[in-house]
Enzyme design. Structure first.
Site, short mmCIF file in Angstrom:
data_model
loop_
_atom_site.label_atom_id
_atom_site.label_comp_id
_atom_site.label_asym_id
_atom_site.label_seq_id
_atom_site.Cartn_x
_atom_site.Cartn_y
_atom_site.Cartn_z
N CYS A 194 0.85 -1.18 0.00
CA CYS A 194 0.00 0.00 0.00
C CYS A 194 0.88 1.23 0.00
O CYS A 194 1.97 1.22 0.57
CB CYS A 194 -0.87 0.03 1.26
SG CYS A 194 -2.43 -0.78 1.03
N GLU A 250 1.70 -4.27 -5.46
CA GLU A 250 0.54 -5.16 -5.38
C GLU A 250 -0.63 -4.50 -6.09
O GLU A 250 -0.76 -3.28 -6.10
CB GLU A 250 0.21 -5.39 -3.90
CG GLU A 250 -0.71 -6.55 -3.64
CD GLU A 250 -0.93 -6.77 -2.14
OE1 GLU A 250 0.05 -6.68 -1.38
OE2 GLU A 250 -2.08 -7.04 -1.76
#
Lengths: 442, 470
Positions: A308, A342
């Site tokens: 993140c 990601e």
């Protein structure tokens, strides 16, 4: 008073739309239905009757709503709730501005809505007919499902589930250090915080409280002046801290709760033990103030080097995001691995990454002499080969000529792309990075 | 456009790609459809570069009438509207946060977690705590907030320790967590704080009531995470078993639980069954071999019996010759093999029946000699041992029957190598029936007195026969 009839003015428009208590602005219960001062015509009485019968507005209603810019914008009512001290029809409404990203959804008072513009109860079938004239059902569905841009990689089902659970933002505002910030998305704070629209965060340990006095009391005892981890980078007033989620569980959880307020598709499903948090700070004599962070799995099987990433709103558009991305790749280089973020990437995230990849790759292509393979570019930059390929292809720099692929590196073209990608902002000075890759202890 | 530019091959990331510096290099060429190429490349790369496409949809959706499609990729990227984040500066900030921080010259190092430090009060009063305290302090200041905070924190820690001692710490929040700390134990532990007993008692009661209402510790650090199988999206920070291996949801499916155990048991069962099947299979194949061998020896016996009968018939038909019963009864001689059949061919006493053959060199030899010779040969050569005794032998080879040959009008090849050997006709060639029923005449090696082109197993030493016939 009587705000329905009040024509929108710039002054009114700039009025607070945060969830501040507004008890002093108007008497509770009298939402816009005080008798007009001047002559009362039959029409306006009729109109009022009509409005009375449509209240409270149903979920799904489409109506115009006065936004922060003072102008009226079309909204759709997502949810409604009774005001604590209000009468039977006193609700506030959670609306989605159909022109904008979901992050701007908010609770509004009835007075912000132009009830004249209420559309008859929305008939989904009718709507379907109208739109199907221009688009195939597939196209339409895609638009409906992805009105949050940047999350196209999620399948329809998980997106619907996601939106159902997170359709209403729970916390509207937070205070964090010097800034009071509007939130963008729902975040699954513990149930004890359900009744709160605003939270006060300690800017160092990130504990959150419901009242300002609680924060002030906390600040008198809080012993942290910087993130509770090792400083691994310092350049000027900029410092980067590495925090182990296992050693600082509550801090890691606090950070996740906070970050979720600004990230639509962040998951807080699993515990923070397996992550390292890299907190970027601006430091002064009050302490090290977080401007953004990224998290990273300690061991990623999918070669993710970033899970993140967030730059806090007050610090956005200053190059910190690019710095964080560049930093994540510097860590990968030190590990001797290639990495990739990601997925899914948010709209902002994708933009930043595309910019970073473009800058890094085109800088190399400008200087490089002779042939070069994608693998070599990957080894040089720690950028995963697939990301390199997508970047170069989206810039149409890879072409197929006379039976083979070539990279088109016309300096003028490259410069044009580089300009569009923007400058990198803050540079990572690798000589100031003092870091060894994570190793499991024991 | 060349044919090739329609179908670019997927790009090999290891292949060195030329970097073309000048755009002129292209413009001389016929214009390639770069868009098309890049789309194909995207497909080949298997990557989802569809974002721009979606952005366009989004764009249209929100802006109503679509603006003209943006011509360059540059504009494409600028198109999604990303709002400016809203924030204001907090006016109390400079008062609340003191200017007491000085950066050391060296990089800061992490210290221990708060829980390990001990004296830090981790708990922060919440709204209901404050309201209750306000009530308590209404008449006169009984308890300052920081003391109250400290009391609640210590009660939480003491209760947690009590549960630890009782061994009822649950790893996940499956069911309500009861309060174990008793008032007297709490008062005793909190004596050092020099707070009146009545206050401690009412704080304890308040805490206990709150704690039982929450059904979990009120200090977040002590709250257990939700169970792994809890799917409520509001319950967050689930623990992950086997931490460093199973950290994606996909991999969670392989965790160590009852299902996995059952699956592994099933695998084991399957493997055991496969083993049993294989063992049975081996047994079956062995049996098959035995059956085969039995059949072969049965055929041998049948053949031997048949030849014996034939010879017997022959000798009966030719009264001029002594019966050859002995010959037939010899065990070794009829180890069925081509060479045995061959060597026997010349011995057939068929000349009388067939005058043309008789004139040829296919002449019989005196039987007594022959038998002796054959026996000697077997013994001296030990050729039996060369053969795999388990090898089944094809039994179609039969000796030539001269009368049958004659009846069919087949004459043996003429003998062109007649020598001076007086009475004994030399074996110039030998006839037999080969595979597939062909008639084969093997040329005779005059030196070795063996058929030419026969394998080693047919080797017959020169010694016995000439010696015998001399």
């Amino acid at each position: 008073m009587g705000s329905i009839e009040t024509p929108p003015s710039a002054e009114n428009g700039s009025a607070t739309h945060t969830a501040m208590p507004e008890g002093d602005q108007k008497p509770s219960g009298g939402v816009g239905f005080a008798p007009p001062v001047n002559e009362v015509t039959m029409e306006s009485e009729m109109l009022k009757k009509r409005k009375m019968t449509m209240l409270p507005l149903e979920v799904g209603t489409r109506v115009m709503c006065r936004w922060r810019d003072g102008k009226y914008h079309p909204v759709k009512v997502i949810e409604r709730r009774k005001l604590n001290l209000g009468g039977v029809n006193d609700y506030e409404y959670y609306v989605h501005y159909t022109e904008f990203n979901r992050r701007l959804d908010e609770w509004v008072k009835l007075e912000q809505l132009d009830l004249d513009s209420v559309e008859a109860v929305v008939d989904e079938k009718v709507e379907d007919k109208v739109t199907s004239l221009k688009m195939t059902r597939h196209q339409k569905r895609k638009i409906d499902e992805t009105h949050v841009e940047g999350h196209e990689e999620l399948d329809a089902a998980s997106l619907r589930e996601h939106e159902e659970f997170t359709k209403v933002k729970n916390i509207a505002t937070i205070e964090l250090g010097r800034y009071e910030i509007e939130t963008w998305y729902f975040s699954p704070f513990p149930p004890e915080y359900n009744d709160s629209l605003k939270l006060y965060f300690c800017e160092f340990c990130l504990n959150f409280m419901k009242r300002k006095e609680q924060l002030q009391r906390h600040m008198r005892k809080c012993d942290l002046k910087h993130p509770p981890g090792d400083e691994i980078y310092r350049s000027g007033t900029l410092s980067m801290f590495e925090v182990d989620g296992k050693k600082n569980k509550v801090y890691g959880q606090n950070l996740c709760y906070l970050a979720k307020l600004f990230l639509d598709h962040k998951t807080l499903y699993y515990d923070v033990d397996l992550f390292l948090f890299y907190i970027l700070c601006e430091c002064d004599d009050r302490g090290c103030h977080m401007v953004g962070y990224f998290s990273k799995e300690k061991h990623s099987e999918e070669s993710y080097n970033l899970a993140c990433i967030l730059t806090l709103p007050p610090y956005q558009r200053k190059g910190y995001g690019k710095f964080l991305i560049a930093f994540s790749y510097e860590l990968s280089k030190k590990e001797g691995k290639v990495g990739t973020p990601e997925r899914p990437l948010s709209d902002l995230g994708l933009l930043s990454y595309r910019g970073y990849w473009t800058r890094v790759l085109l800088d190399i292509l400008k200087k490089h002499k002779g042939n070069i393979s994608i693998k070599e570019l990957s080894d040089m930059t720690a950028i995963k080969a697939e990301d390199i390929l997508t970047t170069l292809q989206s810039l149409e720099l890879i072409q197929y000529r006379k039976g083979q692929h070539v990279i088109c590196a016309d300096p003028k073209v490259l410069d044009r792309h580089l300009k569009a990608a923007g400058r990198g902002g803050l540079e990572v000075d690798v000589s100031k990075l003092i870091w060894t890759p994570y190793k499991e202890q024991g | 456009m060349s044919r090739l530019s329609f179908r670019p091959r997927p790009l090999d990331i290891h292949k060195k790609l030329p970097i073309v510096k000048s755009v002129k290099d292209f413009e001389d060429d016929d214009v390639p459809s770069s868009t098309r190429n890049s789309q194909l490349l995207r497909l080949a790369a298997g990557d989802s570069s569809e974002n721009e496409v979606h952005h366009h949809h989004h764009h249209h959706h929100h802006q109503g009438p679509a603006p003209a499609p943006t011509p360059t990729p540059t504009n494409k990227k600028a198109s999604p509207e990303i709002p400016t984040p809203q924030f204001v500066v907090v006016d109390t900030y400079e008062r609340d946060y003191s200017r007491t921080f000085a950066q050391p010259t060296s990089y800061l190092r992490a210290r221990g977690a708060r829980a390990e430090l001990g004296d830090f009060v981790e708990y922060d009063l919440d709204n209901e705590d404050e309201d209750w305290l306000q009530d308590l302090n209404r008449d006169r200041k009984v308890l300052p907030p920081d003391k109250f905070e400290s009391l609640l924190f210590k009660l939480e820690v003491l209760d947690h320790k009590a549960r630890e001692r009782a061994g009822v710490i649950t790893p996940t929040l499956g069911s309500p967590i009861p309060v174990l700390l008793q008032l007297d134990a709490a008062t005793e532990a909190l004596l050092a704080l020099s707070i009146r007993y009545a206050v401690i008692q009412s704080v304890y009661n308040y805490w206990k009531e709150k704690r039982e209402r929450w059904q979990k510790p009120i200090l977040r650090r002590l709250q257990p995470p939700p169970p792994v199988n809890d799917t409520n999206p509001y319950n967050v920070f689930r623990p992950r078993e086997k931490a460093h291996r199973l950290h994606t949801r996909r991999m969670q499916r392989r965790e160590n639980n009852v299902q996995s155990f059952e699956k592994l048991r099933q695998v084991r069962r399957n493997l055991d069954q496969a083993k049993t099947i294989l063992e049975t299979l081996i047994k079956r194949e062995e049996k098959k071999r035995e059956v085969m061998e039995t059949e072969v020896s049965l055929q041998r016996i049948q053949m031997k019996y048949k030849h014996e009968t034939e010879l017997l018939e022959d000798s009966l038909a030719l009264p001029g010759f002594p019966p050859l019963s002995k010959f037939g009864s010899s065990e070794e001689e009829f180890m069925d093999s081509d060479d045995v059949a061959n060597s026997r061919l010349g011995t057939r006493p068929s000349a009388i029946h067939n005058p043309p053959l008789q004139e040829s060199n296919l002449v019989f030899i005196p039987t007594g000699n022959m038998k002796q010779e054959l026996k000697g040969r077997h013994v001296s050569q030990g050729w039996l041992h060369k053969m795999d005794p388990l090898e089944p032998v094809l039994l179609f080879t039969r000796p030539l029957v001269p009368e049958k040959l004659a009846a069919a009008g087949i004459a043996p090849p003429p003998d062109c190598s007649t020598k001076d050997e007086v009475s004994t006709p030399a074996y110039k060639f030998r006839g037999r029936i080969g595979r597939g029923g062909r008639l084969i005449f093997d040329r005779w090696n005059p030196l070795l007195h063996t058929p030419i082109d026969c394998g080693n197993s047919f080797y017959i030493p020169p010694k016995p026969r000439p010696a015998t016939y001399n």
